[in-house]
Design a protein around this motif. Structure first.
Motif, PDB file in Angstrom:
ATOM      1  N   LEU A 340       0.834  -1.206   0.000  1.00  0.00           N
ATOM      2  CA  LEU A 340       0.000   0.000   0.000  1.00  0.00           C
ATOM      3  C   LEU A 340       0.868   1.256   0.000  1.00  0.00           C
ATOM      4  CD1 LEU A 340      -3.060  -0.572   2.375  1.00  0.00           C
ATOM      5  CD2 LEU A 340      -3.117   0.058  -0.045  1.00  0.00           C
ATOM      6  N   GLN A 341       2.141   1.103   0.406  1.00  0.00           N
ATOM      7  CA  GLN A 341       2.988   2.303   0.404  1.00  0.00           C
ATOM      8  C   GLN A 341       3.373   2.688  -1.033  1.00  0.00           C
ATOM      9  OE1 GLN A 341       6.004   2.524   3.583  1.00  0.00           O
ATOM     10  NE2 GLN A 341       4.894   0.798   4.501  1.00  0.00           N
ATOM     11  N   LEU A 342       3.564   1.669  -1.896  1.00  0.00           N
ATOM     12  CA  LEU A 342       3.779   1.987  -3.318  1.00  0.00           C
ATOM     13  C   LEU A 342       2.526   2.684  -3.865  1.00  0.00           C
ATOM     14  CD1 LEU A 342       5.142   1.786  -6.108  1.00  0.00           C
ATOM     15  CD2 LEU A 342       4.182  -0.521  -6.303  1.00  0.00           C
ATOM     16  N   VAL A 343       1.348   2.200  -3.434  1.00  0.00           N
ATOM     17  CA  VAL A 343       0.089   2.806  -3.905  1.00  0.00           C
ATOM     18  C   VAL A 343      -0.025   4.248  -3.430  1.00  0.00           C
ATOM     19  CG1 VAL A 343      -2.449   2.633  -3.730  1.00  0.00           C
ATOM     20  CG2 VAL A 343      -1.077   0.587  -4.113  1.00  0.00           C
ATOM     21  N   MET A 344       0.517   4.557  -2.233  1.00  0.00           N
ATOM     22  CA  MET A 344       0.539   5.955  -1.768  1.00  0.00           C
ATOM     23  C   MET A 344       1.267   6.833  -2.790  1.00  0.00           C
ATOM     24  SD  MET A 344       1.590   6.010   2.244  1.00  0.00           S
ATOM     25  CE  MET A 344       0.653   5.140   3.495  1.00  0.00           C
ATOM     26  N   THR A 345       2.437   6.377  -3.200  1.00  0.00           N
ATOM     27  CA  THR A 345       3.242   7.161  -4.152  1.00  0.00           C
ATOM     28  C   THR A 345       2.514   7.291  -5.493  1.00  0.00           C
ATOM     29  OG1 THR A 345       5.303   6.441  -3.113  1.00  0.00           O
ATOM     30  CG2 THR A 345       5.446   7.242  -5.388  1.00  0.00           C
ATOM     31  N   LEU A 346       1.947   6.194  -5.988  1.00  0.00           N
ATOM     32  CA  LEU A 346       1.238   6.232  -7.277  1.00  0.00           C
ATOM     33  C   LEU A 346      -0.043   7.059  -7.166  1.00  0.00           C
ATOM     34  CD1 LEU A 346       1.705   2.503  -8.347  1.00  0.00           C
ATOM     35  CD2 LEU A 346       2.959   4.498  -9.195  1.00  0.00           C
ATOM     36  N   GLY A 347      -0.663   7.043  -5.995  1.00  0.00           N
ATOM     37  CA  GLY A 347      -1.864   7.866  -5.769  1.00  0.00           C
ATOM     38  C   GLY A 347      -1.538   9.344  -5.915  1.00  0.00           C
ATOM     39  N   CYS A 348      -0.340   9.706  -5.457  1.00  0.00           N
ATOM     40  CA  CYS A 348       0.096  11.111  -5.604  1.00  0.00           C
ATOM     41  C   CYS A 348       0.560  11.376  -7.036  1.00  0.00           C
ATOM     42  CB  CYS A 348       1.217  11.424  -4.621  1.00  0.00           C
ATOM     43  SG  CYS A 348       0.718  11.470  -2.885  1.00  0.00           S
ATOM     44  N   LEU A 349       1.515  10.582  -7.515  1.00  0.00           N
ATOM     45  CA  LEU A 349       2.179  10.926  -8.782  1.00  0.00           C
ATOM     46  C   LEU A 349       1.326  10.633 -10.011  1.00  0.00           C
ATOM     47  CD1 LEU A 349       5.857   9.799  -8.049  1.00  0.00           C
ATOM     48  CD2 LEU A 349       4.745  12.003  -7.613  1.00  0.00           C
ATOM     49  N   ASN A 350       0.531   9.544  -9.976  1.00  0.00           N
ATOM     50  CA  ASN A 350      -0.270   9.197 -11.178  1.00  0.00           C
ATOM     51  C   ASN A 350      -1.735   9.619 -11.093  1.00  0.00           C
ATOM     52  OD1 ASN A 350       1.991   8.173 -12.324  1.00  0.00           O
ATOM     53  ND2 ASN A 350       1.389   6.014 -12.232  1.00  0.00           N
ATOM     54  N   LEU A 351      -2.266   9.726  -9.860  1.00  0.00           N
ATOM     55  CA  LEU A 351      -3.667  10.156  -9.734  1.00  0.00           C
ATOM     56  C   LEU A 351      -3.772  11.623  -9.338  1.00  0.00           C
ATOM     57  CD1 LEU A 351      -5.362   7.077  -7.964  1.00  0.00           C
ATOM     58  CD2 LEU A 351      -4.896   7.452 -10.403  1.00  0.00           C
ATOM     59  N   GLY A 352      -2.643  12.214  -8.918  1.00  0.00           N
ATOM     60  CA  GLY A 352      -2.657  13.647  -8.589  1.00  0.00           C
ATOM     61  C   GLY A 352      -3.283  13.973  -7.253  1.00  0.00           C
ATOM     62  N   LEU A 353      -3.300  12.992  -6.339  1.00  0.00           N
ATOM     63  CA  LEU A 353      -3.873  13.224  -5.002  1.00  0.00           C
ATOM     64  C   LEU A 353      -2.798  13.778  -4.080  1.00  0.00           C
ATOM     65  CD1 LEU A 353      -6.006   9.959  -4.495  1.00  0.00           C
ATOM     66  CD2 LEU A 353      -6.710  12.153  -5.471  1.00  0.00           C
ATOM     67  N   THR A 354      -3.227  14.552  -3.073  1.00  0.00           N
ATOM     68  CA  THR A 354      -2.273  15.032  -2.061  1.00  0.00           C
ATOM     69  C   THR A 354      -2.036  13.901  -1.062  1.00  0.00           C
ATOM     70  OG1 THR A 354      -3.975  15.775  -0.517  1.00  0.00           O
ATOM     71  CG2 THR A 354      -3.300  17.345  -2.247  1.00  0.00           C
ATOM     72  N   PRO A 355      -0.945  13.971  -0.282  1.00  0.00           N
ATOM     73  CA  PRO A 355      -0.715  12.939   0.744  1.00  0.00           C
ATOM     74  C   PRO A 355      -1.898  12.788   1.704  1.00  0.00           C
ATOM     75  CG  PRO A 355       1.275  14.249   0.428  1.00  0.00           C
ATOM     76  CD  PRO A 355       0.194  14.915  -0.371  1.00  0.00           C
ATOM     77  N   GLU A 356      -2.552  13.915   2.044  1.00  0.00           N
ATOM     78  CA  GLU A 356      -3.705  13.848   2.954  1.00  0.00           C
ATOM     79  C   GLU A 356      -4.877  13.093   2.305  1.00  0.00           C
ATOM     80  OE1 GLU A 356      -0.972  16.933   4.015  1.00  0.00           O
ATOM     81  OE2 GLU A 356      -2.081  16.623   2.126  1.00  0.00           O
ATOM     82  N   GLU A 357      -5.112  13.376   1.017  1.00  0.00           N
ATOM     83  CA  GLU A 357      -6.222  12.682   0.309  1.00  0.00           C
ATOM     84  C   GLU A 357      -5.907  11.204   0.172  1.00  0.00           C
ATOM     85  OE1 GLU A 357      -6.029  15.187  -3.161  1.00  0.00           O
ATOM     86  OE2 GLU A 357      -7.768  16.373  -2.546  1.00  0.00           O
TER      87      GLU A 357
END
Ligand SMILES: O=C(O)CC1=NCN=C1
Ligand SMILES: [Zn+2]
Length: 426
Positions: A340-357
């Motif tokens: 899930l930590q890789l997904v955190m990074t991809l959530g930010c870099l590929n989906l454009g979400l902030t760390p809080e989102e």
């Protein structure tokens, strides 16, 4: 309070995720209930006090504390929630890597009898014990990456006997592993080879035999369907899910992953608790989901692994007011990762979400996507004491520094189950 079982203190950044009721969207996804210099007090596996350390210390003053755990000025979040995995399966599909590198698409590989059907062969050939050992190893990995609640789908058996075998493995893991599992029946994951060209007959088998048997077994709470071009049409998916709903299953739908069939609209029409993937979902479909209160589960590791040029439009979903959750989609083909930590990074870099989102999407919103928001997904009085201590002192550092595991300690129901990044449970 005379007796405190566990006090986690000296927390520099405590993300409580306390906030409005219900799955969150829009600006609410940025509200993470951050407390500086916090502490969490636990009795019988439940949170009895949480917040600024000086306030918590006052609330528990005079109590006998069995275990004091010094968070050493680090970051603490709620235990992460995985709302979408294909945890129990046999075999692996590394041979597909070269096919993909040579330009074969996911659906082309499936059409030729590979993909899911390759895992079906391996799962049918495996014993329950072999499936258990393999899934436990992955579940330990997920726990070490911070996941304390995990949804697990069947869908690699594709017969009554083999689907029940997979679901029994999930049930055995639930009994023996510290991670809480949530079980989903997904007999409509693909059409098995023996029914090739006879999809409607297989749909009838799912409706008339599999669903009643699975209901009788009590081994699954949800029913999910792969509504996709060349797999199950909107009409076939609707028939299966209406039958499932009649039997009392709550519904999920793999929707608009590759082709825009209108899966998002169908998920809204049937009142699914969540719709998954959604890369090709229309604005109308997303709006319908918002109106129906369907959680969008985005799976950025899958679109990354399938080398897709586009990803789920998570920013648009948040703008429209659709609650967004994230998951690994762990499976041997389209997303072979437990991180899930890789997904955190991809959530930010590929989906454009902030760390809080991203964190909201991996805690309280993910808990809503599997019907567990009363129990987990935030650190609030009365909820399960599921929390993660990281080797970082702020949230943004987790997605920023990728490719390593930042988890130091995981507490599950008030028990230390990961220490120094390694599983440490009996
Ligand atoms: O390929 C797999 O095994 C899992 C999957 N189901 C639908 N999309 C991916
Ligand atoms: Zn999936």
């Amino acid at each position: 309070m005379s007796q405190i079982d566990l006090l986690v203190h000296n927390i520099k950044a405590l993300v409580t995720m306390a906030g409005p009721a219900g799955a969150r969207s829009g600006a609410e996804m940025k509200e993470i209930g951050l407390v500086q210099d916090g502490a969490v007090a636990v009795v019988d596996g439940r949170i009895v006090a949480v917040g600024r350390e000086e306030d918590v210390q006052k609330q528990i003053q005079g109590a006998d504390i069995s275990t004091e755990w010094d968070a050493k000025g680090k970051l603490v979040t709620p235990g992460l929630v995985e709302p979408h995995t294909h945890l129990v399966h046999g075999g692996s599909r590394e041979h597909e890597l070269s096919l993909k590198l040579n330009g074969a698409s996911y659906l082309e590989i499936l059409e030729k009898g590979g993909g899911i059907l390759s895992t079906v062969r391996a799962t049918r050939a495996a014993t329950e014990e072999e499936l258990f050992v393999k899934a436990k190893k992955s579940l330990d990995q997920m726990l070490q990456f911070g996941a304390t609640t995990v949804e697990a789908k069947s869908g690699y058996g594709l017969s009554v006997k083999e689907e029940l075998k997979q679901l029994r493995v999930t049930s055995a893991l639930q009994k023996l592993h510290p991670v809480d599992l949530v079980s989903t029946f997904m007999g409509a994951h693909a059409v098995p080879t023996e029914y090739k060209g006879r999809t409607d007959e297989y749909v009838a088998l799912v409706i008339n035999e599999m669903l009643p048997e699975v209901k009788r077994s009590g081994l699954a709470e949800f029913c999910d369907v792969f509504c996709e071009h060349g797999v199950f049409s909107v009409e076939q998916s609707r028939a299966i899910m209406q039958a499932a709903r009649k039997l009392g299953f709550r519904l999920k739908l793999h929707a608009d992953e590759i082709e825009p069939l209108g899966g998002a609209e169908l998920a809204a029409e049937l009142g699914c608790i969540s719709a998954e993937h959604l890369l090709a979902a229309s604005d109308e479909g997303l709006l319908a989901m918002k109106e129906a209160g369907v959680v969008a589960v985005c799976l950025p590791a899958t679109s990354f692994n399938l080398r897709l040029s586009k990803h789920a439009r998570a920013r648009k979903m948040i703008e429209l007011g659709v609650p967004v959750a994230l998951s690994t989609d762990y499976n041997p083909g389209s997303s072979p990762t437990e991180s899930l930590q890789l997904v955190m990074t991809l959530g930010c870099l590929n989906l454009g979400l902030t760390p809080e989102e991203v964190l909201t999407a991996m805690t309280i919103n993910a808990a809503h996507a599997i019907g567990r928001a009363e129990q987990v997904g935030s650190l609030e009085v009365g909820k399960q004491a599921d929390l993660v201590i990281y080797d970082a002192d702020n949230l943004a550092y987790l997605p920023y520094h990728f490719g390593i595991n930042h988890v130091k300690t995981v507490v599950k129901n008030g028990q230390i189950v990961v220490q120094d990044g390694k599983v440490a449970y009996e």
